[in-house]
Design an enzyme around this catalytic site. Structure first.
Site, mmCIF file in Angstrom:
data_model
loop_
_atom_site.group_PDB
_atom_site.id
_atom_site.type_symbol
_atom_site.label_atom_id
_atom_site.label_comp_id
_atom_site.label_asym_id
_atom_site.label_seq_id
_atom_site.Cartn_x
_atom_site.Cartn_y
_atom_site.Cartn_z
ATOM 1 N N ALA A 174 0.801 -1.225 0.000
ATOM 2 C CA ALA A 174 0.000 0.000 0.000
ATOM 3 C C ALA A 174 0.834 1.274 0.000
ATOM 4 O O ALA A 174 0.305 2.353 -0.232
ATOM 5 C CB ALA A 174 -0.934 0.004 1.204
ATOM 6 N N HIS A 219 -2.616 -4.085 -5.463
ATOM 7 C CA HIS A 219 -1.984 -4.059 -4.147
ATOM 8 C C HIS A 219 -2.945 -4.401 -3.033
ATOM 9 O O HIS A 219 -4.160 -4.317 -3.170
ATOM 10 C CB HIS A 219 -1.360 -2.686 -3.871
ATOM 11 C CG HIS A 219 -2.354 -1.641 -3.489
ATOM 12 N ND1 HIS A 219 -2.775 -1.457 -2.189
ATOM 13 C CD2 HIS A 219 -3.028 -0.737 -4.230
ATOM 14 C CE1 HIS A 219 -3.647 -0.473 -2.144
ATOM 15 N NE2 HIS A 219 -3.828 -0.021 -3.372
ATOM 16 N N CYS A 220 -2.346 -4.808 -1.943
ATOM 17 C CA CYS A 220 -3.024 -4.923 -0.664
ATOM 18 C C CYS A 220 -2.058 -4.315 0.352
ATOM 19 O O CYS A 220 -1.057 -3.713 -0.040
ATOM 20 C CB CYS A 220 -3.367 -6.378 -0.337
ATOM 21 S SG CYS A 220 -1.970 -7.512 -0.386
ATOM 22 N N ARG A 221 -2.322 -4.447 1.610
ATOM 23 C CA ARG A 221 -1.484 -3.762 2.595
ATOM 24 C C ARG A 221 -0.014 -4.162 2.469
ATOM 25 O O ARG A 221 0.871 -3.320 2.456
ATOM 26 C CB ARG A 221 -1.986 -4.044 4.000
ATOM 27 C CG ARG A 221 -1.331 -3.149 5.042
ATOM 28 C CD ARG A 221 -1.841 -3.473 6.394
ATOM 29 N NE ARG A 221 -1.319 -4.788 6.745
ATOM 30 C CZ ARG A 221 -1.118 -5.210 7.973
ATOM 31 N NH1 ARG A 221 -1.440 -4.451 8.969
ATOM 32 N NH2 ARG A 221 -0.639 -6.397 8.215
ATOM 33 N N GLU A 222 0.261 -5.460 2.358
ATOM 34 C CA GLU A 222 1.641 -5.939 2.304
ATOM 35 C C GLU A 222 2.080 -6.398 0.913
ATOM 36 O O GLU A 222 3.261 -6.612 0.689
ATOM 37 C CB GLU A 222 1.848 -7.089 3.297
ATOM 38 C CG GLU A 222 1.631 -6.699 4.749
ATOM 39 C CD GLU A 222 2.632 -5.666 5.238
ATOM 40 O OE1 GLU A 222 3.786 -5.683 4.780
ATOM 41 O OE2 GLU A 222 2.245 -4.829 6.074
#
Length: 167
Positions: free
Chosen positions: A63, A97-100
């Protein structure tokens, strides 16, 4: 580099299926996918970069990188998102994307490669893993196995599992 023990290695080893049990070549298991993801000793490596190009014009990241890309997808594995990803990927670079950038977004891209490029789950996971350290959780891997089984039954997977086709 941080390492995590894979879920497969954390659990007690289950006995292998009987030798006479039929195994179809299109059958993919969570354990097989986990073996592709680990470094051989049962550990996963965490991503070393904020983003990586994992397929022509498709980037996976975390992110912290959002600028300069056309679109982001960060939620559940939904067909609507995959269709949007395909439309955007035709003409532009796409950042998923995601957080990681480690579990959810790689799962989205693997599913996209299976659906739109007719890759079997093993090839799609290996393709993404070759370019970025990933570690989809076992629930996501199970969904990819189910998708693989469905696509195989419908004849929507390439017969050449070992060959990467980009067009």
């Amino acid at each position: 580099m941080k390492k995590h023990l894979s879920p497969t290695k954390q659990q007690q080893q289950q006995p292998p299926p009987p030798a006479d049990a039929p195994v179809q070549s299109s059958e993919v298991t969570v354990q097989q996918l986990n073996e592709l993801l680990s470094d051989g000793s049962g550990f996963y490596n965490l991503p070393t970069q904020h983003f990586n190009e994992v397929f022509p014009r498709i980037y996976i990241g975390n992110a912290s990188c959002g600028g300069g890309f056309v679109a982001t997808f960060s939620r559940e594995l939904l067909v609507g998102h995959l269709a949007s990803l395909h439309r955007l990927h035709i003409d532009r670079k796409v950042y998923v994307h995601c957080r990681e950038g480690y579990s959810r977004s790689p799962t989205m891209v693997v599913a996209y490669l299976m659906l739109r490029h007719k890759m079997d789950a093993r090839l799609a996971v290996a393709t993404v893993r070759h370019k970025r350290e990933i570690g989809p959780n076992d629930g996501f891997l199970r969904q990819l196995c189910q998708l693989n089984e469905k696509l195989a039954k419908e004849g929507k997977l390439n017969g050449d599992v070992g060959k990467l086709k980009t067009k």
